[in-house]
Design an enzyme around this catalytic site. Structure first.
Site, short mmCIF file in Angstrom:
data_model
loop_
_atom_site.label_atom_id
_atom_site.label_comp_id
_atom_site.label_asym_id
_atom_site.label_seq_id
_atom_site.Cartn_x
_atom_site.Cartn_y
_atom_site.Cartn_z
N CYS A 224 0.79 -1.39 -0.12
CA CYS A 224 -0.01 0.02 -0.07
C CYS A 224 0.92 1.21 0.00
O CYS A 224 1.97 1.25 0.54
CB CYS A 224 -0.97 0.06 1.27
N ASP A 225 0.31 2.30 -0.60
CA ASP A 225 1.09 3.58 -0.67
C ASP A 225 0.58 4.40 0.65
O ASP A 225 -0.20 4.07 1.40
CB ASP A 225 0.84 4.07 -2.18
N ILE A 226 0.95 5.68 0.56
CA ILE A 226 0.87 6.65 1.56
C ILE A 226 -0.72 6.96 1.75
O ILE A 226 -1.08 7.31 2.90
CB ILE A 226 1.77 7.80 1.27
#
Length: 130
Positions: free
Chosen positions: A17-19
């Site tokens: 997952c990204d930010i």
């Protein structure tokens, strides 16, 4: 649309997952590739052994349409069906989140084959029963 011929279930890992808390868009390509390789294994085809024999199956084009985001912990299914188009084998792959059956991604992946460094006319797909 054709009927799906293969399905694999996976789970989103935190580090994918990204930010923003959703699966990074590049990670979806890993999911799609894993599903294609598992499909080959289900047909008793070893990607590694093909490579050792000088047969290279390669992606030549990918189109991905993002519909809904996956997030950490989501369990999802990658479903696929294939179609031969000229020298290419086209994999149509869809990703569904299992909790609500939401379509998350629609993809079209075009694959070509080279034997001993030379582009084939796709006949290798027939010999592999793809």
């Amino acid at each position: 649309m054709k009927d799906y011929i293969f399905e694999i279930q996976l789970k989103v890992r935190d580090y994918e997952c990204d930010i923003q808390g959703v699966v990074n868009n590049a990670v979806y390509q890993n999911y799609l590739e894993h599903a294609r390789h598992e499909y080959l294994h289900s047909k008793a085809i070893s990607f590694k052994e093909l490579t050792e024999q000088g047969i290279l199956l390669m992606v030549s084009r990918i189109e991905m349409d993002f519909k809904n985001s996956l997030t950490s912990g989501d369990v999802f299914s990658v479903k696929l069906w294939i179609e031969r188009q000229g020298v290419k084998m086209v994999f149509f792959e869809d990703i569904y989140r299992l909790s609500d059956n939401a379509l998350c991604l629609k993809a079209r992946v075009e694959a070509i084959a080279k034997i001993d460094g030379k582009l084939t006319r796709g006949e290798v797909f027939e010999t592999l029963n793809l």
